[in-house]
Scaffold this motif. Structure first.
Motif, PDB file in Angstrom:
ATOM      1  N   ILE A   1       7.697   1.714   0.518  1.00 34.74           N
ATOM      2  CA  ILE A   1       7.117   0.697   0.649  1.00 34.74           C
ATOM      3  C   ILE A   1       7.190   0.814  -0.775  1.00 34.74           C
ATOM      4  O   ILE A   1       6.355   1.672  -1.252  1.00 34.74           O
ATOM      5  CB  ILE A   1       6.492  -0.283   0.951  1.00 34.74           C
ATOM      6  CG1 ILE A   1       6.600  -0.319   2.720  1.00 34.74           C
ATOM      7  CG2 ILE A   1       6.291  -1.726   0.362  1.00 34.74           C
ATOM      8  CD1 ILE A   1       5.172  -1.444   3.304  1.00 34.74           C
ATOM      9  N   PRO A   2       7.918   0.454  -1.885  1.00 40.56           N
ATOM     10  CA  PRO A   2       6.938   0.755  -3.741  1.00 40.56           C
ATOM     11  C   PRO A   2       6.119   0.273  -3.443  1.00 40.56           C
ATOM     12  O   PRO A   2       5.857  -0.737  -3.120  1.00 40.56           O
ATOM     13  CB  PRO A   2       8.169  -0.539  -4.301  1.00 40.56           C
ATOM     14  CG  PRO A   2       9.651   0.103  -3.518  1.00 40.56           C
ATOM     15  CD  PRO A   2       9.010  -0.180  -2.213  1.00 40.56           C
ATOM     16  N   ILE A   3       5.184   1.120  -4.425  1.00 41.12           N
ATOM     17  CA  ILE A   3       4.241   0.881  -5.007  1.00 41.12           C
ATOM     18  C   ILE A   3       3.468  -0.065  -4.794  1.00 41.12           C
ATOM     19  O   ILE A   3       2.110  -1.593  -5.149  1.00 41.12           O
ATOM     20  CB  ILE A   3       3.396   1.827  -5.573  1.00 41.12           C
ATOM     21  CG1 ILE A   3       1.564   1.920  -5.384  1.00 41.12           C
ATOM     22  CG2 ILE A   3       3.651   2.083  -6.930  1.00 41.12           C
ATOM     23  CD1 ILE A   3       0.886   1.682  -4.095  1.00 41.12           C
ATOM     24  N   ASP A   4       4.526  -0.719  -6.337  1.00 41.28           N
ATOM     25  CA  ASP A   4       4.157  -3.122  -6.645  1.00 41.28           C
ATOM     26  C   ASP A   4       4.290  -3.578  -5.584  1.00 41.28           C
ATOM     27  O   ASP A   4       3.891  -4.739  -5.416  1.00 41.28           O
ATOM     28  CB  ASP A   4       5.188  -2.618  -7.425  1.00 41.28           C
ATOM     29  CG  ASP A   4       6.770  -2.676  -6.796  1.00 41.28           C
ATOM     30  OD1 ASP A   4       7.075  -1.833  -6.421  1.00 41.28           O
ATOM     31  OD2 ASP A   4       7.186  -3.348  -7.889  1.00 41.28           O
ATOM     32  N   GLU A   5       5.426  -3.794  -4.441  1.00 48.27           N
ATOM     33  CA  GLU A   5       5.087  -4.464  -3.459  1.00 48.27           C
ATOM     34  C   GLU A   5       4.393  -4.050  -2.545  1.00 48.27           C
ATOM     35  O   GLU A   5       3.725  -5.327  -2.354  1.00 48.27           O
ATOM     36  CB  GLU A   5       6.591  -3.896  -2.635  1.00 48.27           C
ATOM     37  CG  GLU A   5       7.975  -4.385  -3.347  1.00 48.27           C
ATOM     38  CD  GLU A   5       9.194  -4.160  -2.958  1.00 48.27           C
ATOM     39  OE1 GLU A   5       8.883  -3.388  -1.430  1.00 48.27           O
ATOM     40  OE2 GLU A   5       9.890  -4.006  -3.077  1.00 48.27           O
ATOM     41  N   ALA A   6       3.471  -2.774  -2.001  1.00 53.72           N
ATOM     42  CA  ALA A   6       2.199  -2.516  -1.458  1.00 53.72           C
ATOM     43  C   ALA A   6       1.597  -3.206  -1.781  1.00 53.72           C
ATOM     44  O   ALA A   6       0.389  -4.211  -1.059  1.00 53.72           O
ATOM     45  CB  ALA A   6       2.524  -1.040  -1.112  1.00 53.72           C
ATOM     46  N   GLU A   7       0.545  -3.354  -3.237  1.00 54.92           N
ATOM     47  CA  GLU A   7      -0.079  -3.587  -3.490  1.00 54.92           C
ATOM     48  C   GLU A   7       0.430  -5.843  -4.137  1.00 54.92           C
ATOM     49  O   GLU A   7      -0.904  -6.793  -3.656  1.00 54.92           O
ATOM     50  CB  GLU A   7      -0.341  -3.218  -5.266  1.00 54.92           C
ATOM     51  CG  GLU A   7      -0.722  -1.656  -5.651  1.00 54.92           C
ATOM     52  CD  GLU A   7      -0.878  -1.767  -7.193  1.00 54.92           C
ATOM     53  OE1 GLU A   7      -0.264  -2.174  -8.604  1.00 54.92           O
ATOM     54  OE2 GLU A   7      -0.332  -0.654  -7.079  1.00 54.92           O
ATOM     55  N   THR A   8       1.052  -6.213  -3.643  1.00 54.98           N
ATOM     56  CA  THR A   8       0.897  -7.804  -4.032  1.00 54.98           C
ATOM     57  C   THR A   8       1.053  -7.593  -2.177  1.00 54.98           C
ATOM     58  O   THR A   8      -0.104  -9.030  -2.165  1.00 54.98           O
ATOM     59  CB  THR A   8       2.485  -7.822  -4.258  1.00 54.98           C
ATOM     60  OG1 THR A   8       3.296  -6.931  -5.949  1.00 54.98           O
ATOM     61  CG2 THR A   8       2.651  -9.374  -4.245  1.00 54.98           C
TER      62      THR A   8
END
Length: 608
Positions: free
Chosen positions: A439-446
């Motif tokens: 999972i890309p980190i920006d998606e995970a953070e969202t």
């Protein structure tokens, strides 16, 4: 050095010798996709090769987006010029008028004179006038991108009066003509409660005393003061879109003794801003040498519209267009009737599948009125089909949503934060996948930000841990994929609970359902539809653009059907739908959907 002149451009020298007094005027007419702008740039290159300095050339067009496109294209053939050099000589018509006023010392330096609707600086001044005159006004709904007269009557009276004032100025009409203009553009002002001529006179005085100028004001100032033209050689693109006031200023510059030559480009069949006072006759009535489509059967080729699409579009227009079809392909035209929301979704998914398989970047759904465009976008989004608008901010169902910032939940004053709903959808899709899914980190953070609670209680700490996992070699599972985490990393933060993930998000119930349906539909069809693929907007918003697939909604408004008895109004509406149809380069689909009646003269356009 001049580079990149398009093959097929007709050299300027072929047309020299048709002398107008005092300037020579050349008018290039061409239909959709026929390269009007390219021809203008070719003539500009010819002028430079003849020894004309670039500083003596001035290029104008209707909108800022068109001006930006012209600057980029001119810069590509004149690489030695700086962007600032090009910007000085390539402007909108309004900007050219303003600069001419400045150079003539009619308007002082600085931006403090120009009223810009929608800006916080000027909202104060607009509101000050409305409060002084006890007129309802809403700065939040001021329309800076007006391209559809269908919903103006829903605005506050103050907003409508400002629009009316601008239209009277742009059309060079008297205040006594206000009722005619208000009716034409769909305003609803009750004369029992508002002295419209009196208010408009006060508004003019308010601006004059403060030396404030709206866009039509400084165009009128340039005309009244007979300012000289901004160059000896003038180029005006998209001339069919000019207002009567802009036309009057250009006619003054054409007649000025400093002007040597003028090039006009446009297409009267694409004049679709009658509610702004535009009239195709303004383009055709200027004495000029006609190039391109000359009216004697000689038409330039449309590099966009193939045979079948052009035939359908010309049936709507009820006459031949100013371009012959693209010779390299036939194109496709079809007709679809969607009796239900599910039928509509099925049609759009089919179109998205074709677009995805062929690598098309966009599929347009165009409607005559914003009301119908809103109905379609809301229906699709509600049933899990991501979509967006052509103009930014028009369709928000899959863009940024505002939620409470979890980092501020223990503070006295909670703050809000924006998250992208489609990014969140992607994160949830991967979260529900096997544990080793990356999972890309920006998606995970969202996803973490949107969780109502996380294991350990701290959202900030959870995000910090995820970032560490994506950066540190001690945590990264795949060294070649820095910026990724595993679905398992998120499973740990949520206590391993996956089935109820949607209900644990701090977004609305309908947004949760929208994401759920999107995931279900994606699973069935086997491919993702990003919001930017399906772009839904008005025909006016799509003008000047193209897409391989265009779905043209045939809907009209019942309240406007009676107006089609006017030959002028009917001709305008034919041109609007013609413009919609000719946005398509490969496939055109005529869509019947919804409760509004169809535009009567679109029926049968799809017939073989």
């Amino acid at each position: 050095m001049i580079t990149g002149k398009r093959e097929g451009h007709v050299p300027l020298a072929r047309y020299m010798g048709v002398q107008q007094m005092p300037a020579e005027v050349l008018r290039w007419r061409g239909g959709p996709g026929s390269g009007k702008t390219t021809q203008l740039i070719g003539y500009l290159a010819d002028e430079l090769e003849r020894g004309i300095r670039f500083e003596g050339i001035h290029v104008m067009t209707f909108s800022r987006s068109q001006a930006a496109d012209l600057r980029e294209r001119i810069g590509s053939i004149l690489p030695d010029l700086t962007p600032a050099d090009i910007k000085n000589q390539v402007r909108t018509i309004d900007s050219s008028a303003f600069r001419a006023c400045r150079l003539s010392n009619l308007i002082g330096p600085g931006p403090q004179h120009i009223m810009t609707p929608g800006s916080s600086r000027w909202d104060i001044e607009y509101e000050k006038f409305m409060v002084e005159n006890n007129i309802p006004y809403d700065a939040q709904t001021w329309q800076t991108d007006q391209d559809d007269e269908g919903n103006l009557r829903e605005l506050q009276i103050g907003n409508q009066l400002l629009i009316l004032s601008g239209h009277l100025s742009s059309t060079m009409k008297s205040v006594n003509d206000w009722m005619e203009i208000a009716h034409r553009i769909g305003l609803k002002i009750d004369i029992r409660f508002f002295d419209v001529p009196g208010i408009l006179a006060k508004w003019s005085t308010f601006k004059r005393e403060r030396e404030y100028y709206e866009h039509p004001d400084y165009v009128r100032l340039a005309l009244d003061e007979r300012v000289p033209p901004p160059g000896e050689i003038l180029f005006i693109d998209e001339f069919q879109d000019v207002s009567p006031l802009q036309n009057a200023l250009i006619r003054h510059w054409i007649d000025h003794s400093d002007t040597e030559r003028v090039y006009l480009a446009g297409d009267e069949d694409q004049s679709i801003y009658a509610f702004r006072g535009c009239d195709p006759r303004l383009f055709l009535d200027i004495p000029a040498k006609d190039l391109g489509s000359t009216g004697d059967g000689d038409r330039p080729v449309s590099y966009r519209c193939p045979q079948k699409i052009m035939v359908a579009a010309e049936r709507i227009l009820a006459k031949p267009s100013n371009a012959s079809p693209a010779p390299t392909r036939d194109g496709g035209v079809s007709h679809a009737v969607s009796h239900s929301a599910d039928d509509l979704v099925s049609l759009i998914e089919t179109g998205a599948s074709v677009a995805t398989k062929n690598g098309y970047p966009h599929l347009f759904i165009l409607s005559r009125f914003r009301y119908n465009a809103n109905v379609i976008s809301k229906t699709l989004s509600k049933l899990g089909i991501p979509c967006s608008g052509i103009k930014e901010g028009r369709v928000r169902f899959w863009t940024d949503v505002s939620i409470f910032n979890p980092s501020s939940k223990k503070q006295k004053k909670k703050t809000r934060i924006s998250v992208n709903l489609f990014t969140l959808k992607r994160a949830i899709q991967k979260y529900l996948s096997p544990s080793d899914t990356r999972i890309p980190i920006d998606e995970a953070e969202t996803l973490v930000i949107c969780l109502t609670e996380v294991k350990g209680g701290s959202h900030d700490q959870a995000i910090s841990d995820l970032r560490a996992r994506s950066r540190s070699t001690g945590f990264v599972r795949h060294r070649d994929e820095e910026g990724m985490v595993l679905a398992d990393d998120l499973h740990v933060l949520t206590g391993g609970r996956r089935d109820d993930i949607l209900s644990r998000l701090s977004i609305s119930a309908w947004q949760q359902e929208q994401i759920r349906l999107c995931l279900v539909r994606e699973g069935k069809r086997g491919f993702e539809i990003p919001p930017e693929l399906i772009r839904i907007d008005t025909i006016h918003a799509g003008k000047g653009l193209e897409a391989e697939i265009v779905i043209l909604h045939s809907g009209y408004l019942k309240s406007r059907l009676e107006g089609l008895s006017s030959p002028v109004q009917l001709a305008e509406e034919r041109r609007v739908y013609f413009v919609g149809a000719t946005r398509a380069s490969h496939h055109l689909v005529f869509l019947e959907y919804g409760k509004t009646p169809a535009f009567p003269h679109i029926r049968g356009a799809w017939s073989a």
